[in-house]
Design an enzyme around this catalytic site. Structure first.
Site, PDB file in Angstrom:
ATOM      1  N   LYS A 183       0.810  -1.222   0.000  1.00  0.00           N
ATOM      2  CA  LYS A 183       0.000   0.000   0.000  1.00  0.00           C
ATOM      3  C   LYS A 183       0.852   1.286   0.000  1.00  0.00           C
ATOM      4  O   LYS A 183       2.058   1.248   0.228  1.00  0.00           O
ATOM      5  CB  LYS A 183      -0.944  -0.010   1.209  1.00  0.00           C
ATOM      6  CG  LYS A 183      -1.997  -1.131   1.150  1.00  0.00           C
ATOM      7  CD  LYS A 183      -2.893  -1.001  -0.059  1.00  0.00           C
ATOM      8  CE  LYS A 183      -4.094  -1.941  -0.032  1.00  0.00           C
ATOM      9  NZ  LYS A 183      -3.750  -3.352  -0.233  1.00  0.00           N
TER      10      LYS A 183
HETATM   11  C1  LIG Z   1      -9.999  -2.763  -1.437  1.00  0.00           C
HETATM   12  C2  LIG Z   1      -9.365  -3.450  -0.279  1.00  0.00           C
HETATM   13  N1  LIG Z   1     -10.083  -3.642   0.845  1.00  0.00           N
HETATM   14  C3  LIG Z   1      -9.577  -4.227   1.925  1.00  0.00           C
HETATM   15  C4  LIG Z   1      -8.290  -4.693   1.936  1.00  0.00           C
HETATM   16  C5  LIG Z   1      -7.807  -5.416   3.148  1.00  0.00           C
HETATM   17  O1  LIG Z   1      -6.676  -4.873   3.701  1.00  0.00           O
HETATM   18  P1  LIG Z   1      -5.818  -5.733   4.755  1.00  0.00           P
HETATM   19  O2  LIG Z   1      -5.045  -6.708   3.952  1.00  0.00           O
HETATM   20  O3  LIG Z   1      -4.985  -4.696   5.439  1.00  0.00           O
HETATM   21  O4  LIG Z   1      -6.789  -6.382   5.675  1.00  0.00           O
HETATM   22  C6  LIG Z   1      -7.480  -4.529   0.819  1.00  0.00           C
HETATM   23  C7  LIG Z   1      -6.088  -5.019   0.829  1.00  0.00           C
HETATM   24  O5  LIG Z   1      -5.508  -5.479  -0.065  1.00  0.00           O
HETATM   25  C8  LIG Z   1      -8.033  -3.905  -0.323  1.00  0.00           C
HETATM   26  O6  LIG Z   1      -7.301  -3.735  -1.430  1.00  0.00           O
END
Ligand SMILES: Cc1ncc(COP(=O)(O)O)c(C=O)c1O
Length: 375
Positions: A183
């Site tokens: 990210k």
């Molecule tokens: C659109 C979206 N929502 C939620 C997430 C979830 O993030 P995390 O992996 O920090 O739980 C991601 C991560 O890749 C994402 O791209």
């Protein structure tokens, strides 16, 4: 020649110094110091009242849904074209994800499709700021207000993005960010829930710590809940990243600009869109090809792979995934969500790592042009 990675962070001596300090000193009475500093700096950057550091964005969405009291029998409208983490927490709380279609240009939740998905069981809309772009939040807010719905913003991919001058994260009633290694800001793994709503914040603080009041030292759990916290070393890295926010966001936009210039004039190619009242922070540079070019995403990824270039498929519509096989909502969505199903087979993410050089982008775009046979 080195392989060009799809994603990766921008780490400087500041992140290393803070992490080292947290590893040496972030214990005992000082254990909460870096998480607190990261939360304060993050809230200030976004212009929101509350920020709660977490182990992931997924946990943030889970907490948001739970804090709003969403549960069995309730429906939450989520875009079909997203990562499964946007929708999985809806299932965690026992509610039903309803997959709506996306807008042709922003690739984000379509307000028109949301209207078609409303039922008397709808409790919330969960828009996703896909690849750093944002949906039409004024249209979504109108629908939410008309029907008494909450907006839970999945801002995982959109640090620094804006709609009508407001930053992503401040566009819903509550929002969650991801600091996964790919990210724009990273802590390795991690997340942040943000809100301006005191009641949501208070409920989140109770739910994230096994159902006890913040500050409770008597182990007086009043309900069975969750344990979602960010470790100090991660928060130290996050603090350094948010202190470099302007630089990191500008870098994402610069990388996109290199691609935009190098791929200008390629017939049948569409890159990420930035509507006039928005700021796109281009977490992932994404190309959608006209089917006439006959380069489905899997084939194009394989061709780039042989050139030592990493890429990723545009998300598949969630309703098409085996994970949702047999679910009534998925069956309906497969027929309804024409745009998601039309775009997804022809879309892929191009290398968007923070440390990418202009020469690497040049190589990617030259090879990309050569592969799809345009010059
Ligand atoms: C659109 C979206 N929502 C939620 C997430 C979830 O993030 P995390 O992996 O920090 O739980 C991601 C991560 O890749 C994402 O791209």
């Amino acid at each position: 020649m080195d392989r060009i990675p799809i994603a990766g962070p921008g780490i400087t001596q500041r992140e290393i110094d803070y992490a080292t300090d947290a590893a040496a000193n972030g214990w005992y009475a000082r254990a909460g110091e870096y998480p607190r500093r990261f939360e304060d700096a993050f809230a200030k950057y976004l212009g929101v009242k509350h920020a709660v550091s977490l182990p992931s964005c997924t946990s943030g969405l889970h907490l948001a849904l739970a804090a709003l009291g969403i549960g069995p029998g309730d429906e939450v409208i989520v875009p079909d074209l997203t990562w499964i983490a946007s929708a999985a927490p809806i299932t965690y709380v026992g509610a039903t994800p309803v997959f709506a279609d996306v807008d042709e240009r922003t690739w984000c939740l379509s307000a028109m499709s949301v209207r078609a998905c409303l039922t008397e069981n709808t409790k919330a809309i969960l828009p996703v700021d896909l690849y750093g772009g944002v949906p039409d939040y004024s249209a979504l807010r109108t629908i939410a207000d008309e029907h008494g719905l909450k907006i839970i913003e999945d801002a995982a991919e959109a640090i620094g993005s804006e709609f009508d001058g407001h930053k992503a994260g401040a566009l819903g009633d509550v929002a969650a960010f991801s600091f996964h290694g790919s990210k724009t800001f990273t802590t390795g793994e991690g997340g942040m829930l943000v809100t301006n709503d005191d009641a949501i914040h208070a409920r989140v603080m109770q739910l994230r710590d096994h159902g006890r009041e913040p500050g409770d030292v008597q182990f007086n759990n009043t309900e069975v809940a969750f344990k979602y916290k960010m470790p100090p070393v991660s928060a130290a890295i996050g603090l350094a990243q948010v202190e470099r926010a302007e630089e990191l966001v500008a870098r994402k936009r610069e990388i996109f600009d290199w691609y935009r210039r190098a791929l200008a004039g390629v017939d049948g190619l569409t890159l990420n869109h930035e509507p006039a009242n928005t700021k796109n922070t281009y977490w992932m540079v994404t190309a959608v090809l006209d089917p006439m070019l006959e380069w489905p995403k899997e084939k194009l990824m394989a061709a780039l792979d042989t050139e030592d270039i990493d890429s990723r498929p545009m998300f598949h519509p969630l309703s098409s995934l085996p994970a949702y096989d047999g679910q009534a909502e998925a069956v309906v969505a497969r027929k309804r969500n024409e745009v998601s199903y039309r775009l997804s087979p022809w879309g892929l993410n191009l290398p968007s790592a923070m440390n990418l050089t202009r020469a690497q982008v040049q190589r990617v775009t030259e090879i990309f042009r050569r592969i799809i046979c345009v010059s």
